[in-house]
Every structure is written in C-alpha cells, then in structure tokens.
Design a protein around this motif. Structure first.
Motif, PDB file in Angstrom:
ATOM      1  N   PRO A 102       7.855 -32.031  -1.666  1.00  0.00           N
ATOM      2  CA  PRO A 102       7.336 -31.764  -0.319  1.00  0.00           C
ATOM      3  C   PRO A 102       7.991 -30.525   0.309  1.00  0.00           C
ATOM      4  N   GLY A 103       7.157 -29.629   0.831  1.00  0.00           N
ATOM      5  CA  GLY A 103       7.673 -28.435   1.492  1.00  0.00           C
ATOM      6  C   GLY A 103       8.191 -27.367   0.559  1.00  0.00           C
ATOM      7  N   GLY A 105      11.180 -22.705  -0.511  1.00  0.00           N
ATOM      8  CA  GLY A 105      10.529 -23.370   0.603  1.00  0.00           C
ATOM      9  C   GLY A 105       9.173 -22.737   0.906  1.00  0.00           C
ATOM     10  N   ARG A 106       8.192 -23.571   1.257  1.00  0.00           N
ATOM     11  CA  ARG A 106       6.875 -23.033   1.584  1.00  0.00           C
ATOM     12  C   ARG A 106       6.946 -22.104   2.788  1.00  0.00           C
TER      13      ARG A 106
END
Length: 241
Positions: free
Chosen positions: A20-21, A203-204
């Motif tokens: 996630p992320g 990280g996105r």
C-alpha cells in the motif's frame, strides 16, 4: 488455478501486488546489476588510485597484483549488464533511458536555471539528468576499455601511441571519478531514491512529485495506449517552448 496470497491473477500469469502506498521502481535483477557494476567500478577506481598515486602505491605495494585486479575489474564492468539483459524489466528501462521526451528539455532548462521545484522538472521514470548520466557513463566505460586494451597490448593499433592512450585513459578516469561522486551525492541526498535502489520500491507520493509522467505513461502503455513522445511531453493549456 488461483494465485497464492500476495499475487493477483491466475498462477502462471501472475502480477505482483505493490505494498500500500508504494510503487515498484526496480526489479531484483536491475538492483543486482546496479550493485555489481557499482562494486566493479569502485574496485577499478581504488586500484587505479593505488597505481597512480605515489604515496598510496607505496603503502599498498603489490603493484603487479593491483594492476591485474584493475585490468580484470575493468574488463568485467559490462558483464553484469550483459547478463542482466535477459530481464525484460531491465531492457524496458534501457529503452526509457534512451528515449528523450519534450519534457526532458524542460527539466534540463530548469536544472540549468537552478530551479529545484519538482513541478518545474517534469520527468518520466528517469529524469533527463539520469538519462544523460547513463549515456555518458556507458560511453566513458567503452573509452576506458578501449584505451586500457591499447595500454595492455601495446602496438595493437600502431596509429595510436601508448602515450596517447594513457593520456586519454587518465583524463576520462578523472572525469568518471568526479561524475560518480556527484551521482552518489545526489543519491544520498534523496533517501527515497536510495530506498528504491535498495528495496525496489518507492512511495507513490514521491513518484508523483519527482517523476510526474512515470505512472501515467506506464498506465497508458499497459492499456495499449502508449502516448507518443510528443504527446507525453505536453500538458493541457501549456505549449512546449
């Protein structure tokens, strides 16, 4: 047959799920190639320093052994990349590095003007500086291998004297040293970029901020709607100048 936990899609046609992320930036093969090439380059530079800097040469000694290690580490420099070409991810990134988009011109113009805002420096998976670095270091390694071979096998090309080969080898070696120091300084100045090379993920939010074109280009390519280089460099309402 269904896939195991952590993968989507059926077994045999699996697609890795990102945490996630986080966004996957480099595959395991790419990171191994980068690490192996980096260590070989470091051995080249350290042994070169031991050969050409008098005080250091006296401390280390074993000149023949140091010279042999220097030659073979230089010869083996392209080996990790050549082996890694079996990786589709690596080949895809090489194509990205060799493809300049219009927004790369904007990135270079901002860099020349010392404008550091990420918004003023649009980039795909690799920014224009990284593309120039990759091309330059690849060319420099070839020059070093060529001139090093002329020094090793004197008389192989009579038109180029050993003195000239040594001069070019030394000048390019100093240039490589300064460029690699700058490369490492930039990497260590951005912990997220360093994390991407260490773990494969970034990280996105970092990706959206510093490589604003990357994810949209990859999504378009995955949908079979790969934008042309000209299209990918334009933003609505903004003309390329």
């Amino acid at each position: 047959m269904t896939s195991t936990v952590g993968w989507d899609g059926p077994t045999g046609n699996v697609k890795r799920l990102d945490p996630p992320g986080r966004v996957r930036r480099f595959s395991t093969t790419e990171r191994l190639v980068h690490r192996a090439t980096g260590w070989l380059m470091l051995v080249c530079l350290v042994t070169a320093a031991c050969l050409y800097l008098g005080p250091l040469a006296q401390v280390v000694g074993h000149r023949h052994l140091v010279s042999t290690v220097h030659r073979w580490s230089g010869i083996l420099l392209p080996a990790p990349l050549l082996i890694g070409l079996s990786s589709a991810a690596l080949r895809a990134d090489l194509r990205r590095l060799n493809r300049f988009a219009p927004y790369d011109t904007q990135w270079l113009r901002a860099a020349r003007g010392r404008v550091t805002s990420p918004g003023a420096r649009p980039a795909g998976k690799f920014n224009a500086g990284q593309k120039l670095y990759a091309g330059w270091i690849a060319g420099a390694v070839l020059v070093m291998m060529f001139t090093g071979s002329l020094m090793w096998f004197s008389g192989f090309l009579p038109l180029i004297s050993r003195t000239n080969a040594i001069l070019i080898h030394d000048v390019v070696a100093w240039a490589i040293t300064f460029v690699i120091i700058a490369h490492m300084r930039k990497a260590y100045g951005d912990p997220e970029a360093l994390e991407g090379m260490r773990t494969g993920y970034v990280g996105r939010a970092w990706a959206d901020r510093h490589h604003s074109k990357w994810l949209s280009e990859d999504a378009a390519e995955a949908d079979g709607k790969r934008p042309s280089i000209e299209d990918s460099g334009k933003r609505p309402g903004i003309e390329d100048d």
